[in-house]
Design an enzyme around this catalytic site. Structure first.
Site, PDB file in Angstrom:
ATOM      1  N   ASP A  16      -8.114   1.762   0.038  1.00  0.00           N
ATOM      2  CA  ASP A  16      -7.938   1.887   1.483  1.00  0.00           C
ATOM      3  C   ASP A  16      -7.397   0.557   2.008  1.00  0.00           C
ATOM      4  O   ASP A  16      -8.074  -0.470   1.917  1.00  0.00           O
ATOM      5  CB  ASP A  16      -9.307   2.205   2.094  1.00  0.00           C
ATOM      6  CG  ASP A  16      -9.271   2.333   3.599  1.00  0.00           C
ATOM      7  OD1 ASP A  16      -8.271   1.949   4.241  1.00  0.00           O
ATOM      8  OD2 ASP A  16     -10.289   2.810   4.144  1.00  0.00           O
ATOM      9  N   ASN A  30       5.066   4.486  13.565  1.00  0.00           N
ATOM     10  CA  ASN A  30       6.241   5.208  14.070  1.00  0.00           C
ATOM     11  C   ASN A  30       6.864   4.354  15.173  1.00  0.00           C
ATOM     12  O   ASN A  30       6.277   3.367  15.609  1.00  0.00           O
ATOM     13  CB  ASN A  30       5.881   6.618  14.532  1.00  0.00           C
ATOM     14  CG  ASN A  30       4.822   6.589  15.601  1.00  0.00           C
ATOM     15  OD1 ASN A  30       5.015   5.994  16.659  1.00  0.00           O
ATOM     16  ND2 ASN A  30       3.677   7.201  15.329  1.00  0.00           N
ATOM     17  N   VAL A  39      -2.140   6.510   7.688  1.00  0.00           N
ATOM     18  CA  VAL A  39      -2.539   5.110   7.560  1.00  0.00           C
ATOM     19  C   VAL A  39      -2.487   4.412   8.925  1.00  0.00           C
ATOM     20  O   VAL A  39      -3.298   3.513   9.210  1.00  0.00           O
ATOM     21  CB  VAL A  39      -1.686   4.397   6.484  1.00  0.00           C
ATOM     22  CG1 VAL A  39      -0.257   4.168   6.902  1.00  0.00           C
ATOM     23  CG2 VAL A  39      -2.339   3.104   6.052  1.00  0.00           C
ATOM     24  N   ASP A  40      -1.565   4.810   9.781  1.00  0.00           N
ATOM     25  CA  ASP A  40      -1.435   4.250  11.131  1.00  0.00           C
ATOM     26  C   ASP A  40      -2.741   4.458  11.918  1.00  0.00           C
ATOM     27  O   ASP A  40      -3.306   3.507  12.486  1.00  0.00           O
ATOM     28  CB  ASP A  40      -0.258   4.980  11.815  1.00  0.00           C
ATOM     29  CG  ASP A  40       0.237   4.284  13.068  1.00  0.00           C
ATOM     30  OD1 ASP A  40      -0.257   3.196  13.378  1.00  0.00           O
ATOM     31  OD2 ASP A  40       1.131   4.850  13.729  1.00  0.00           O
ATOM     32  N   TYR A 131       5.914  11.645   6.720  1.00  0.00           N
ATOM     33  CA  TYR A 131       7.377  11.521   6.752  1.00  0.00           C
ATOM     34  C   TYR A 131       8.066  12.163   5.546  1.00  0.00           C
ATOM     35  O   TYR A 131       9.296  12.247   5.507  1.00  0.00           O
ATOM     36  CB  TYR A 131       7.803  10.066   6.925  1.00  0.00           C
ATOM     37  CG  TYR A 131       7.717   9.567   8.361  1.00  0.00           C
ATOM     38  CD1 TYR A 131       7.191  10.372   9.376  1.00  0.00           C
ATOM     39  CD2 TYR A 131       8.174   8.302   8.716  1.00  0.00           C
ATOM     40  CE1 TYR A 131       7.114   9.926  10.687  1.00  0.00           C
ATOM     41  CE2 TYR A 131       8.105   7.851  10.038  1.00  0.00           C
ATOM     42  CZ  TYR A 131       7.570   8.662  11.013  1.00  0.00           C
ATOM     43  OH  TYR A 131       7.506   8.222  12.320  1.00  0.00           O
TER      44      TYR A 131
HETATM   45  P1  ADP Z   1       4.334   8.067   6.857  1.00  0.00           P
HETATM   46  O1  ADP Z   1       4.365   8.662   8.238  1.00  0.00           O
HETATM   47  O2  ADP Z   1       5.126   6.769   6.768  1.00  0.00           O
HETATM   48  O3  ADP Z   1       4.676   9.050   5.799  1.00  0.00           O
HETATM   49  P2  ADP Z   1       1.435   8.333   6.347  1.00  0.00           P
HETATM   50  O4  ADP Z   1       0.367   7.487   6.940  1.00  0.00           O
HETATM   51  O5  ADP Z   1       1.501   9.776   6.734  1.00  0.00           O
HETATM   52  O6  ADP Z   1       2.822   7.555   6.677  1.00  0.00           O
HETATM   53  O7  ADP Z   1       1.356   8.269   4.758  1.00  0.00           O
HETATM   54  C1  ADP Z   1       1.759   7.139   4.006  1.00  0.00           C
HETATM   55  C2  ADP Z   1       0.817   6.960   2.843  1.00  0.00           C
HETATM   56  O8  ADP Z   1      -0.354   6.285   3.292  1.00  0.00           O
HETATM   57  C3  ADP Z   1       0.333   8.256   2.181  1.00  0.00           C
HETATM   58  O9  ADP Z   1       0.378   8.073   0.756  1.00  0.00           O
HETATM   59  C4  ADP Z   1      -1.116   8.350   2.668  1.00  0.00           C
HETATM   60  O10 ADP Z   1      -1.940   9.045   1.736  1.00  0.00           O
HETATM   61  C5  ADP Z   1      -1.480   6.887   2.706  1.00  0.00           C
HETATM   62  N1  ADP Z   1      -2.688   6.508   3.443  1.00  0.00           N
HETATM   63  C6  ADP Z   1      -3.367   7.167   4.410  1.00  0.00           C
HETATM   64  N2  ADP Z   1      -4.430   6.454   4.803  1.00  0.00           N
HETATM   65  C7  ADP Z   1      -4.436   5.306   4.067  1.00  0.00           C
HETATM   66  C8  ADP Z   1      -5.284   4.153   3.983  1.00  0.00           C
HETATM   67  N3  ADP Z   1      -6.363   4.025   4.748  1.00  0.00           N
HETATM   68  N4  ADP Z   1      -4.965   3.169   3.079  1.00  0.00           N
HETATM   69  C9  ADP Z   1      -3.875   3.284   2.301  1.00  0.00           C
HETATM   70  N5  ADP Z   1      -3.031   4.321   2.336  1.00  0.00           N
HETATM   71  C10 ADP Z   1      -3.308   5.335   3.206  1.00  0.00           C
END
Ligand code: ADP
Length: 186
Positions: A16, A30, A39-40, A131
């Site tokens: 994480d 975004n 992750v955002d 995305y």
């Molecule tokens: P994007 O919109 O750029 O695709 P996302 O957040 O939907 O971004 O996903 C990008 C990656 O981050 C995915 O592999 C997702 O599983 C991962 N992700 C989500 N939460 C976390 C976290 N807390 N730490 C690390 N990676 C994460």
């Protein structure tokens, strides 16, 4: 797994990113910089409102953040010292310059970290969640951009960590790192 390129360690871990204690963690944001899912959302939840406040000021000053660019903010309650927000491309099948935009997103983060004299940075897998960027392709771009950056310019960075949330993504990034021909000492 890890490799060293030009005295900087590049490593992959499953985990994480909000819990990383590197100087910076990267947010796959975004263009609105107003937070979102994935992750955002996790970074804004863990970091608290100070990050969003600074993002709002940035957008008021310079407008929405274009795809492939990056900005740096405070870390709020996170362990890291800074958050670097970047916007990866939305996958449309590969014909809309997605690869170049993804490369640019990683490169701009590395440049910003270097300009701020940071020693370590953690990246999530930019663009491969909501995305929709295919993970294996995105992993190759992430790894090759990091290695090329280290070969091409002097940097304060000693540690570049890819923090992958799930094992499938982690596997892709490890495979990309193993396959990268340029990871030996220059
Ligand atoms: P994007 O919109 O750029 O695709 P996302 O957040 O939907 O971004 O996903 C990008 C990656 O981050 C995915 O592999 C997702 O599983 C991962 N992700 C989500 N939460 C976390 C976290 N807390 N730490 C690390 N990676 C994460």
């Amino acid at each position: 797994m890890e490799v060293t390129a030009n005295k900087t360690k590049v490593s992959m871990i499953q985990g994480d990113i909000t819990r990383q204690a590197t100087d910076a963690i990267v947010n796959a944001a975004n263009s609105s910089l107003m937070g979102g899912g994935g992750v955002d959302g996790a970074i804004h939840r863990a970091g608290g409102p100070a990050i969003l406040e600074e993002c709002k000021k940035i957008v008021a000053r310079q407008g929405r953040l274009p795809t492939g660019k990056a900005v740096i903010t405070t870390k709020g309650n996170l362990q890291a010292r800074y958050v670097i927000h970047t916007v990866g491309p939305i996958w449309h099948g590969g014909s809309r310059n997605e690869a170049e935009l993804l490369r640019s997103a990683y490169h701009e983060c590395l440049k910003l970290a270097t300009e701020n004299k940071l020693a370590s940075i953690s990246f999530p897998s930019i663009s491969t969640g909501a995305y929709g960027y295919p993970v294996d392709e995105a992993a190759k771009i992430a790894v090759s951009t990091a290695i090329s950056f280290l070969k091409e310019q002097a940097t304060s960075l000693k540690d570049i960590v890819f923090v992958l949330f799930d094992s499938r993504t982690c596997q892709s990034y490890c495979t990309a790192l193993q396959a990268c021909p340029n990871h030996f000492e220059a």
